[in-house]
Design a protein around this motif. Structure first.
Motif, short mmCIF file in Angstrom:
data_model
loop_
_atom_site.label_atom_id
_atom_site.label_comp_id
_atom_site.label_asym_id
_atom_site.label_seq_id
_atom_site.Cartn_x
_atom_site.Cartn_y
_atom_site.Cartn_z
N ASP A 168 41.11 61.83 49.52
CA ASP A 168 39.75 62.28 49.82
C ASP A 168 38.80 61.57 48.87
O ASP A 168 39.14 61.35 47.70
CB ASP A 168 39.61 63.79 49.64
N VAL A 197 34.26 60.49 48.24
CA VAL A 197 32.88 60.28 48.67
C VAL A 197 32.40 59.00 48.00
O VAL A 197 32.44 58.89 46.77
CB VAL A 197 31.98 61.47 48.29
N ILE A 199 32.08 59.71 53.64
CA ILE A 199 32.86 60.89 53.28
C ILE A 199 34.24 60.74 53.89
O ILE A 199 34.38 60.61 55.12
CB ILE A 199 32.18 62.18 53.75
N ILE A 200 35.26 60.75 53.05
CA ILE A 200 36.63 60.47 53.46
C ILE A 200 37.48 61.70 53.23
O ILE A 200 37.45 62.30 52.14
CB ILE A 200 37.19 59.28 52.66
N ARG A 201 38.22 62.11 54.24
CA ARG A 201 39.12 63.26 54.13
C ARG A 201 40.49 62.87 54.69
O ARG A 201 40.57 62.32 55.79
CB ARG A 201 38.58 64.48 54.88
N ASP A 202 41.52 63.19 53.94
CA ASP A 202 42.90 62.91 54.37
C ASP A 202 43.09 61.46 54.81
O ASP A 202 43.77 61.16 55.80
CB ASP A 202 43.32 63.85 55.50
N ALA A 237 35.61 60.54 57.65
CA ALA A 237 35.22 61.73 58.39
C ALA A 237 33.76 61.69 58.81
O ALA A 237 33.41 62.13 59.91
CB ALA A 237 35.49 62.98 57.55
N ARG A 259 33.73 56.59 62.18
CA ARG A 259 34.42 57.87 62.11
C ARG A 259 35.78 57.80 62.79
O ARG A 259 35.92 57.20 63.87
CB ARG A 259 33.58 58.98 62.75
N GLY A 271 41.86 56.01 51.86
CA GLY A 271 41.13 56.92 50.99
C GLY A 271 41.59 56.94 49.56
O GLY A 271 41.06 57.69 48.74
#
Length: 407
Positions: A13, A15, A36-39, A43, A371, A401
């Motif tokens: 994760d 930012v 914004i990066i998640r997993d 994202a 995205r 990420g």
């Protein structure tokens, strides 16, 4: 530290703020944004003012683009000469460690995805599994396994090829690599610069042999690429459905037009006919150096024919991507040759990112910054879409990420 020691992280994760975005989609970079990066996945792309501040990575105004996709890689490369002999003499355990180190260095050079197009003894499949499991760092790997050649054909004297003769044998060869997990199949349809007893324009596969591989691979949902030099054999393979040409040393306008019409891509590997210092490093024999360097002008002419015809060209270094070469890495030097040969900077970025992802049929996961794509990113102080030489100052690499390089 207490508890179990974890594997290397494969997703993260993050930012990212204070950046200029070269997303691979739009012709002009964009600023005032945050990622914004998640997993491990991008994202959201938001206005910088709306980005979370806690734990954000400030990139200092750097240009962020998708990670490079190198479509012609050999982690077990062994050319004629002392350097190649040292690699060929490695036992299986030593070879696996050697290739793992090459994968790590490739990732740090900004290549977040690599297409392997002939590796020794199945070690590429083990390396791919180890990277995916977080046991060793490296790029995402798509591989052809061992390439298929005729008896005595290009690369026959190395464990990264399988000698086949006749349509049935080539069919079995293709199936054998698919059974191991090959993502594509590679065939050696002509001579090249590294074969002592051949010439670049030596045709090496019959029409039936090429047809057998191409039809078999396509039936199993795999594409086929070919080491190829002369126009006539390339034309025959393209008519049979070949998906990609490696090198294409001696194209003609008519064959380039045929490739464009059939959607056959070209991985030009221009650097391999301009690699004097690399050959000297490895102790490559004089006959190979002379053949390679002599092919350079015609090779560049062929590349320009492909551009004029509208052929999709893709990044591929052939040389180890990370090799310290002429003031930069081999993969960056290849991109510089592509730009100098007539591909404008924005198109060169595409050739290194979105276009390879499309060929690999994974453009929904990599190749652009949008995205839902993996957060495979690189950054540098200047704009690569204005001048690809900006990549010489690459100083940030992220894969999934996870920051793997931040100078």
């Amino acid at each position: 530290m207490s508890g179990a020691v974890p594997s290397l992280p494969t997703v993260g994760d993050a930012v990212l703020t204070n950046l200029v975005l070269v997303d691979g989609l739009r012709p002009q970079p964009r600023d005032g944004l945050a990622l914004i990066i998640r997993d491990g996945v991008l994202a959201e792309i938001v206005d910088a003012a709306d980005a979370p501040r806690d734990g954000a990575v400030d990139l200092g105004g750097r240009f962020v683009m998708p990670g490079l996709i190198n479509m012609h890689t050999h982690f077990s490369l062994s050319l004629p000469g002392d350097g190649g002999d040292a690699v060929s003499s490695l036992d299986p355990a030593e070879l696996a460690l050697y290739m793992a180190d090459g994968a790590r260095r490739t990732l740090l050079s900004g290549v977040t995805t690599a297409r392997c197009v002939a590796e020794k003894g199945g070690a590429d499949f083990a390396l791919r599994r180890a990277i995916e499991a977080g046991r060793v760092p490296g790029p995402r790997i798509f591989t052809a396994g061992r390439a298929l050649c005729c008896t005595g054909g290009h690369g026959f004297d190395s464990d990264d090829t399988i000698e086949c003769d006749g349509a049935d044998a080539f069919t079995r060869g293709a199936r054998s690599q698919i059974a191991l997990g090959a993502d594509l199949i590679k065939i050696m349809i002509s001579g090249g610069i590294a074969g002592q007893h051949e010439q670049i324009d030596t045709p090496q596969l019959t029409r039936d042999e090429m047809a057998a591989v191409i039809s078999t691979a396509h039936a199993w949902g795999r594409k086929v690429t070919a080491h190829a030099g002369p126009a006539a054999i390339i034309a025959e393979a393209v008519e049979l459905g070949l998906d990609c040409v490696e090198h294409g040393y001696e194209l003609t306008p008519a064959v380039a037009a045929l490739m464009a019409a059939r959607g056959t891509a070209l991985v030009p590997t221009l650097v391999v006919t301009r690699a004097q210092a690399f050959f000297d490093d490895l102790g490559v024999p004089r006959w190979m150096q002379e053949r390679s360097l002599a092919a350079g002008p015609r090779h560049l002419e062929s590349f320009r024919m492909a551009l004029d015809a509208g052929v999709e060209v893709l990044l591929g270094s052939d040389m180890p991507p990370f090799w310290d070469f002429e003031g930069t890495s081999a993969v960056v030097r290849e991109l510089e040759h592509m730009q100098a040969g007539g591909l404008d900077a924005a198109a060169t970025v595409r050739a290194a990112t979105a276009a390879p992802a499309e060929w690999l049929a994974v453009s929904d996961r990599i190749g652009t910054i949008e995205r839902g794509r993996f957060a495979d990113l690189i950054a540098m102080p200047e704009d690569p879409a204005s001048d690809i030489r900006a990549l010489r100052d690459l100083d940030f690499v992220m894969k999934g990420g996870v920051v793997v390089r931040r100078d």
